[in-house]
Write an enzyme that holds these catalytic residues in place. Structure first.
Site, PDB file in Angstrom:
ATOM      1  N   GLY A 266     -58.485  41.143 -59.296  1.00  0.00           N
ATOM      2  CA  GLY A 266     -57.468  40.855 -60.315  1.00  0.00           C
ATOM      3  C   GLY A 266     -56.102  40.985 -59.682  1.00  0.00           C
TER       4      GLY A 266
ATOM      5  N   GLN B  84     -49.645  21.702 -67.199  1.00  0.00           N
ATOM      6  CA  GLN B  84     -50.551  22.405 -66.264  1.00  0.00           C
ATOM      7  C   GLN B  84     -50.080  22.265 -64.824  1.00  0.00           C
ATOM      8  OE1 GLN B  84     -54.169  20.252 -66.932  1.00  0.00           O
ATOM      9  NE2 GLN B  84     -55.049  21.869 -68.193  1.00  0.00           N
TER      10      GLN B  84
ATOM     11  N   GLU C 221     -66.814  26.632 -66.070  1.00  0.00           N
ATOM     12  CA  GLU C 221     -66.108  27.880 -66.385  1.00  0.00           C
ATOM     13  C   GLU C 221     -65.359  27.744 -67.708  1.00  0.00           C
ATOM     14  OE1 GLU C 221     -64.065  29.995 -63.180  1.00  0.00           O
ATOM     15  OE2 GLU C 221     -62.291  30.101 -64.461  1.00  0.00           O
TER      16      GLU C 221
ATOM     17  N   THR D  32     -64.153  33.833 -67.857  1.00  0.00           N
ATOM     18  CA  THR D  32     -63.081  34.591 -67.196  1.00  0.00           C
ATOM     19  C   THR D  32     -62.807  35.910 -67.934  1.00  0.00           C
ATOM     20  OG1 THR D  32     -61.303  33.554 -68.432  1.00  0.00           O
ATOM     21  CG2 THR D  32     -61.951  32.478 -66.389  1.00  0.00           C
TER      22      THR D  32
HETATM   23  P1  FAD Z   1     -59.731  40.950 -52.940  1.00  0.00           P
HETATM   24  O1  FAD Z   1     -60.999  40.450 -52.356  1.00  0.00           O
HETATM   25  O2  FAD Z   1     -59.595  42.422 -53.127  1.00  0.00           O
HETATM   26  O3  FAD Z   1     -58.551  40.393 -51.989  1.00  0.00           O
HETATM   27  C1  FAD Z   1     -57.179  40.457 -52.373  1.00  0.00           C
HETATM   28  C2  FAD Z   1     -56.324  40.575 -51.105  1.00  0.00           C
HETATM   29  O4  FAD Z   1     -56.540  41.862 -50.489  1.00  0.00           O
HETATM   30  C3  FAD Z   1     -56.658  39.538 -50.020  1.00  0.00           C
HETATM   31  O5  FAD Z   1     -55.450  39.206 -49.357  1.00  0.00           O
HETATM   32  C4  FAD Z   1     -57.589  40.296 -49.088  1.00  0.00           C
HETATM   33  O6  FAD Z   1     -57.582  39.782 -47.763  1.00  0.00           O
HETATM   34  C5  FAD Z   1     -56.996  41.711 -49.147  1.00  0.00           C
HETATM   35  N1  FAD Z   1     -58.042  42.740 -48.918  1.00  0.00           N
HETATM   36  C6  FAD Z   1     -59.232  42.816 -49.560  1.00  0.00           C
HETATM   37  N2  FAD Z   1     -59.930  43.887 -49.117  1.00  0.00           N
HETATM   38  C7  FAD Z   1     -59.153  44.488 -48.159  1.00  0.00           C
HETATM   39  C8  FAD Z   1     -59.323  45.646 -47.351  1.00  0.00           C
HETATM   40  N3  FAD Z   1     -60.413  46.401 -47.416  1.00  0.00           N
HETATM   41  N4  FAD Z   1     -58.303  45.982 -46.509  1.00  0.00           N
HETATM   42  C9  FAD Z   1     -57.189  45.222 -46.444  1.00  0.00           C
HETATM   43  N5  FAD Z   1     -56.981  44.109 -47.198  1.00  0.00           N
HETATM   44  C10 FAD Z   1     -57.954  43.750 -48.050  1.00  0.00           C
HETATM   45  N6  FAD Z   1     -58.346  36.828 -62.139  1.00  0.00           N
HETATM   46  C11 FAD Z   1     -58.493  37.395 -63.368  1.00  0.00           C
HETATM   47  O7  FAD Z   1     -57.657  38.205 -63.780  1.00  0.00           O
HETATM   48  N7  FAD Z   1     -59.563  37.064 -64.173  1.00  0.00           N
HETATM   49  C12 FAD Z   1     -60.517  36.182 -63.797  1.00  0.00           C
HETATM   50  O8  FAD Z   1     -61.465  35.912 -64.523  1.00  0.00           O
HETATM   51  C13 FAD Z   1     -60.388  35.560 -62.500  1.00  0.00           C
HETATM   52  N8  FAD Z   1     -61.316  34.674 -62.061  1.00  0.00           N
HETATM   53  C14 FAD Z   1     -61.195  34.132 -60.788  1.00  0.00           C
HETATM   54  C15 FAD Z   1     -62.169  33.237 -60.333  1.00  0.00           C
HETATM   55  C16 FAD Z   1     -62.078  32.669 -59.066  1.00  0.00           C
HETATM   56  C17 FAD Z   1     -63.150  31.719 -58.599  1.00  0.00           C
HETATM   57  C18 FAD Z   1     -60.957  32.977 -58.231  1.00  0.00           C
HETATM   58  C19 FAD Z   1     -60.835  32.344 -56.875  1.00  0.00           C
HETATM   59  C20 FAD Z   1     -59.981  33.862 -58.674  1.00  0.00           C
HETATM   60  C21 FAD Z   1     -60.089  34.453 -59.956  1.00  0.00           C
HETATM   61  N9  FAD Z   1     -59.134  35.358 -60.438  1.00  0.00           N
HETATM   62  C22 FAD Z   1     -59.258  35.924 -61.682  1.00  0.00           C
HETATM   63  C23 FAD Z   1     -57.943  35.676 -59.623  1.00  0.00           C
HETATM   64  C24 FAD Z   1     -58.143  36.924 -58.710  1.00  0.00           C
HETATM   65  O9  FAD Z   1     -58.281  38.082 -59.519  1.00  0.00           O
HETATM   66  C25 FAD Z   1     -56.909  37.033 -57.789  1.00  0.00           C
HETATM   67  O10 FAD Z   1     -56.898  35.967 -56.877  1.00  0.00           O
HETATM   68  C26 FAD Z   1     -56.687  38.361 -57.083  1.00  0.00           C
HETATM   69  O11 FAD Z   1     -55.354  38.351 -56.557  1.00  0.00           O
HETATM   70  C27 FAD Z   1     -57.609  38.631 -55.893  1.00  0.00           C
HETATM   71  O12 FAD Z   1     -58.895  38.853 -56.275  1.00  0.00           O
HETATM   72  P2  FAD Z   1     -60.067  39.048 -55.171  1.00  0.00           P
HETATM   73  O13 FAD Z   1     -61.262  39.476 -55.906  1.00  0.00           O
HETATM   74  O14 FAD Z   1     -60.174  37.869 -54.284  1.00  0.00           O
HETATM   75  O15 FAD Z   1     -59.416  40.275 -54.335  1.00  0.00           O
END
Ligand code: FAD
Length: 295
Positions: A110, A212, A17, A48
């Protein structure tokens, strides 16, 4: 190429990454970084996406992903977040990816902040469904959290969310970074028991700089095993020693994960060719050997 297919032919997928440089003056640096990382022959490189970054900064993600494919011949994944975006914003970004032939998207919500409030998409699954409706040929990857997402009530909520992601078209997960492999093994057991078959890549972040330590641990919410914590405090005032120790720890984590038959390793390179090279050189023959078992 759809990176999900890699799991059909390989027992272990190895990916890297990078992040887009913030200053325009450091754009040249990304060429050198990608040139160096290409030499490590990763299965793919993900880029990212700055959820709260400027429009120009966000477009850089797609441009770098396109460069990885066209100039370096490596399959790219563009990260894409949806909090703070309208459907029009996302459609414009997808138009660009389509034109540049970037097929793989790590679809994320995000972080939601006062500067980045929810607009048209509340959850990552809303974005996944939108992408699939826009063009079904995009391949969707999702994020998962071995130690739980900070907003989730419990592990069960995270597993439910992974199921929703699979239903929305996600066929492969990349995990949040973690330092305690046991947490990852327990998580994989929960995923398997829930009947989720999609492969999960383990996210590994080498900690090689004193600044970090706190940032990564706070940001990810990952627990720090006592041996790792002792090592960090012992070497935190010696840059070279901390670099060696951080690389050693991450390498050891990967070797143990491989021993436990994990499906993929995703190395957060922090754009350091040196660190990625030292780690990859120590594990590549082992990954090659596992991938050639029973052939
Ligand atoms: P979601 O899947 O939407 O989940 C977020 C929360 O909402 C969880 O607690 C989930 O249980 C809850 N939830 C989801 N759907 C529902 C529903 N339908 N009803 C009720 N609750 C629900 N961030 C950046 O800004 N840029 C990046 O490039 C980036 N890359 C990443 C790469 C990886 C591998 C990881 C693990 C994280 C990355 N992140 C990045 C961080 C990420 O954006 C955050 O962790 C964010 O807070 C959650 O993203 P998600 O897609 O998991 O969200």
């Amino acid at each position: 190429m759809n990176v999900e297919h890699l799991f059909d032919s390989k027992k272990v997928v190895y990916s890297l990454e990078v992040f887009p440089p913030k200053k325009s003056s450091s754009v040249d640096a990304i060429y050198n970084t990608l040139y160096g990382l290409r030499g490590l022959k990763p299965d793919f490189i993900s880029v990212t996406y700055g959820a709260a970054g400027s429009e120009t900064q966000r477009i850089k993600t797609g441009e770098i992903a396109a460069l990885i494919l066209s100039e370096y011949g490596v399959e790219p994944i563009s990260h894409l977040t949806c909090a703070g975006s309208t459907k029009e914003d996302i459609r414009a970004y997808l138009d660009m990816l389509k034109e540049k032939k970037v097929q793989n998207i790590l679809a994320l919500r995000g972080d939601i902040t006062p500067d980045n409030p929810v607009k048209d998409f509340a959850h990552a699954t809303d974005l996944m469904r939108f992408i699939k409706e826009y063009d079904d040929s995009f391949n969707i990857i999702g994020a998962c959290y071995p130690e739980g997402h900070p907003e989730s009530e419990d592990f069960a909520e995270d597993i439910e969310n992974m199921k929703r992601k699979v239903d929305a078209g996600c066929g492969h997960f990349i995990s949040q970074l973690f330092f305690d492999n046991n947490k990852f093994y327990e998580f994989c057991d929960r995923v398997k028991s829930a009947g989720i078959d999609a492969p999960v890549e383990a996210g590994i972040m080498p900690i090689t700089k004193a600044n970090q330590i706190e940032r990564m641990v706070t940001m990810s919410g990952s627990s720090v095993p006592s041996g790792f914590s002792k090592m960090l405090s012992r070497y935190c005032n010696d840059d070279n020693a901390l670099m060696d120790a951080g690389i050693f720890y991450a390498t050891q984590q990967i070797l143990e994960l491989l021993d436990h038959d994990v499906r993929g390793i995703h190395l957060y390179t922090m754009n350091s060719v040196e660190i990625a090279t030292r780690i990859t050189n120590s594990v590549e023959n082992i990954i090659h050997s596992i991938n050639n078992e029973d052939k």
